[in-house]
Design an enzyme around this catalytic site. Structure first.
Site, mmCIF file in Angstrom:
data_model
loop_
_atom_site.group_PDB
_atom_site.id
_atom_site.type_symbol
_atom_site.label_atom_id
_atom_site.label_comp_id
_atom_site.label_asym_id
_atom_site.label_seq_id
_atom_site.Cartn_x
_atom_site.Cartn_y
_atom_site.Cartn_z
ATOM 1 C CG ASN A 48 3.137 20.900 18.686
ATOM 2 O OD1 ASN A 48 3.732 20.043 19.356
ATOM 3 N ND2 ASN A 48 3.734 21.943 18.145
ATOM 4 C CG HIS A 106 8.297 29.741 9.265
ATOM 5 N ND1 HIS A 106 7.802 29.174 10.415
ATOM 6 C CD2 HIS A 106 7.244 29.850 8.442
ATOM 7 C CE1 HIS A 106 6.504 28.960 10.301
ATOM 8 N NE2 HIS A 106 6.135 29.354 9.094
ATOM 9 N NE ARG A 152 6.645 32.840 10.643
ATOM 10 C CZ ARG A 152 6.335 32.014 11.631
ATOM 11 N NH1 ARG A 152 5.079 31.650 11.839
ATOM 12 N NH2 ARG A 152 7.290 31.541 12.422
ATOM 13 C CE1 TYR A 190 5.383 32.489 15.642
ATOM 14 C CE2 TYR A 190 5.716 30.283 16.536
ATOM 15 C CZ TYR A 190 5.432 31.112 15.470
ATOM 16 O OH TYR A 190 5.206 30.582 14.237
ATOM 17 C CG ASP A 218 2.076 33.765 13.421
ATOM 18 O OD1 ASP A 218 2.211 32.528 13.327
ATOM 19 O OD2 ASP A 218 1.098 34.309 13.985
ATOM 20 C CG HIS A 241 2.131 32.718 17.727
ATOM 21 N ND1 HIS A 241 2.228 31.956 18.858
ATOM 22 C CD2 HIS A 241 2.200 31.856 16.702
ATOM 23 C CE1 HIS A 241 2.370 30.677 18.537
ATOM 24 N NE2 HIS A 241 2.361 30.599 17.224
ATOM 25 C CD GLU A 281 -0.067 32.930 10.899
ATOM 26 O OE1 GLU A 281 0.903 33.131 10.145
ATOM 27 O OE2 GLU A 281 -0.252 31.847 11.476
ATOM 28 C CD GLU A 290 -1.264 28.999 13.863
ATOM 29 O OE1 GLU A 290 -0.761 29.469 12.819
ATOM 30 O OE2 GLU A 290 -0.603 28.732 14.857
ATOM 31 N NE ARG A 343 -1.484 30.813 8.967
ATOM 32 C CZ ARG A 343 -0.581 29.906 8.693
ATOM 33 N NH1 ARG A 343 -0.619 29.272 7.547
ATOM 34 N NH2 ARG A 343 0.353 29.592 9.551
ATOM 35 C CG HIS A 401 -1.171 25.898 10.544
ATOM 36 N ND1 HIS A 401 -1.364 25.062 11.624
ATOM 37 C CD2 HIS A 401 -0.172 26.724 10.910
ATOM 38 C CE1 HIS A 401 -0.534 25.378 12.593
ATOM 39 N NE2 HIS A 401 0.197 26.390 12.178
ATOM 40 C CG ASP A 425 2.824 21.904 14.833
ATOM 41 O OD1 ASP A 425 3.670 22.806 14.697
ATOM 42 O OD2 ASP A 425 1.602 22.108 14.872
ATOM 43 C CD GLU A 458 3.057 27.885 8.510
ATOM 44 O OE1 GLU A 458 1.857 27.646 8.685
ATOM 45 O OE2 GLU A 458 3.814 28.246 9.422
ATOM 46 C CD1 TRP A 463 5.576 31.197 23.525
ATOM 47 C CD2 TRP A 463 4.501 29.837 22.081
ATOM 48 N NE1 TRP A 463 6.510 30.599 22.737
ATOM 49 C CE2 TRP A 463 5.896 29.780 21.844
ATOM 50 C CE3 TRP A 463 3.620 29.076 21.290
ATOM 51 C CZ2 TRP A 463 6.426 28.968 20.835
ATOM 52 C CZ3 TRP A 463 4.139 28.283 20.283
ATOM 53 C CH2 TRP A 463 5.538 28.235 20.091
HETATM 54 C C1 CS2 Z 1 2.685 29.031 13.818
HETATM 55 C C2 CS2 Z 1 2.727 27.581 14.186
HETATM 56 O O1 CS2 Z 1 3.381 28.358 11.679
HETATM 57 C C3 CS2 Z 1 2.670 29.161 12.306
HETATM 58 O O2 CS2 Z 1 1.960 30.025 11.789
HETATM 59 O O3 CS2 Z 1 1.618 29.727 14.375
HETATM 60 O O4 CS2 Z 1 4.015 27.133 13.945
HETATM 61 C C4 CS2 Z 1 2.359 27.281 15.624
HETATM 62 O O5 CS2 Z 1 3.231 27.975 16.492
HETATM 63 C C5 CS2 Z 1 2.473 25.791 15.836
HETATM 64 O O6 CS2 Z 1 1.656 25.143 14.899
HETATM 65 C C6 CS2 Z 1 2.047 25.411 17.238
HETATM 66 O O7 CS2 Z 1 2.064 24.013 17.345
HETATM 67 MG MG MG Z 2 0.705 31.004 13.035
#
Ligand code: CS2
Ligand code: MG
Length: 409
Positions: free
Chosen positions: A37, A122, A147, A159, A217, A219, A243, A269, A290, A319, A323, A346, A409
């Protein structure tokens, strides 16, 4: 069975995808996902310019040897671009092998260890009413684990929070990689986030009760001590996992978090090889791996990673955002079904245009996924349609703090 052709297909239905299509001299085809991504063209070039020429004429049945050859002959190893390219070759060859055997891939991986693959969706909201609606919509869609991501007062964009709830609740329509010539800059304030999040989970638990499995998450945005504080403050809300609570290139950082909280932790991830997880697993600093099949070198590498994790009672949490293409998702589901130490999968549902380009046999019913029983991984690529949806520059956003410092981010 020789590799006759290997085509790299870059397309952009709902978002950019990089797909490898391998065809053997006896007409079998296999697909692999090489989507990275925001850096898709780097992965496509690594495949097209440096890997594909090495594949033609190789025996398609020799998956392990091909994996080791691509990993070691490059000399420069690991990293996201290398490993997503190796993953695409690996999954495509497993797809071919399973088709040649006339069975779904999971049968080659030891058969089914469960009847279905528990998924999580999500939910998000800019405020509690919107978040509660999103949770309810995901429950109506069949998700039994959810989530929770929310906005934070004083922060403009965060995010994981869909700016607009998806129309009609059909799916979580948050696509983080925005189509634009430059990445979007967003703002962040960890203090505001840490003060706000426990109040959100307090409200969610009082609205939805103690039993609904909830995930969150982080992140990568917290320091270890901030992650330790949040993990501790979320303990009353009994999360399924927290996460990416802190950037884990320094795997030892999780020792500090682990000392302070029993909230289960999931990490990985952005990681690409077992070495990125070695301390996390050996010292049981995490509870869920993950990683994605697409980012860690494919089925061959992911199976070894998850078998290593199983020795430490650590489970999978593969994960699966949008993407990860339907090809990468399908590969994950075959592994999910076969391994013993499965945790959760996920599942961000892809958009209609993506589903038109990638015809899938996997299904989602009543909170559980199943890869289907078609020979191979169960995905077909409509290359004509893909060619009509060319790549569009797109980047993930990045954060800056109030003083202008760049932040995760
Ligand atoms: C995120 C992802 O799904 C998740 O846990 O961390 O969506 C992540 O933001 C994307 O894979 C980034 O490309
Ligand atoms: Mg994530």
């Amino acid at each position: 069975m020789k590799i006759a052709t290997a085509d790299v297909v870059v397309c952009s239905p709902d978002r950019n995808f990089v797909t490898l299509k391998i065809t053997t001299d006896d007409g079998l085809t296999g697909l692999g996902d090489a989507t990275l991504n925001g850096r898709e063209l780097a992965a496509a070039s690594y495949l097209r310019d440096h890997v594909v020429p090495l594949l033609i004429g190789r025996d398609a049945r020799n998956i392990e040897d091909t994996w080791q050859f691509l990993y070691r002959s490059a000399y420069w190893r690991r990293g996201p671009v290398t490993m997503v390219a190796i993953a695409a070759v690996d999954v495509a060859l497993w797809d071919i092998k399973a088709k040649a055997a006339g069975m779904p891939l999971y049968q080659l991986l030891g058969g089914a260890s469960r009847t279905g693959i528990r998924a999580y969706g999500h939910a998000s909201g800019r405020d509690l009413p919107e978040l509660f609606d999103s949770i309810r919509r995901h429950q109506e869609l069949g998700f039994r684990s959810i989530r929770v991501q929310t906005s934070v007062p004083g922060i403009k964009a965060v995010y994981g929070v869909a700016a607009q709830p998806s129309a009609g609740g059909t799916r979580y329509d948050y696509e983080p990689a925005q189509r634009a010539p430059l990445p979007a800059e967003e703002d962040w304030d960890t203090g505001a986030y840490l003060r706000h999040l426990p109040t959100v989970f307090e409200a969610v638990r009082s609205e939805f009760g103690p039993d609904l499995p909830l995930l969150h998450d982080g992140h990568h945005r917290m320091t270890p001590i901030q992650a330790a504080r949040l993990g501790k403050e979320l303990e009353p809300y009994d999360l399924f996992w927290l996460e990416d609570c802190t950037p884990a290139e320094n795997q030892e950082a999780l020792r500090l978090v682990r000392q302070h909280t029993t909230t289960p932790l999931a990490i990985g991830e952005v990681f690409n090889t077992v070495w990125d997880f070695q301390t996390l697993i050996r010292e049981q600093l995490i509870d869920y791996v993950r990683a994605a099949v697409t980012h860690t070198g494919g089925i061959t590498a992911m199976r070894k990673l998850l078998d290593y994790a199983a020795q430490y009672q650590i489970k999978s949490g593969i994960h699966g955002p949008t993407d990860i293409s339907p090809v990468g998702m399908a590969a994950a589901l075959h592994l999910d079904l076969a391994i013993h130490n499965f945790g959760i999968q996920e599942y961000m549902q892809h958009g209609e245009r993506t589903n038109d380009v990638f015809r899938q046999s996997f299904r989602f019913e009543d909170g559980y996924l199943h890869p289907g029983d078609e020979p191979g991984i169960g995905v077909e690529l409509d290359t004509d349609l893909a060619d009509r949806m060319p790549y569009q520059q797109a980047y993930l956003p990045y954060n800056r703090l109030g003083d202008g410092t760049v932040h995760d981010w």
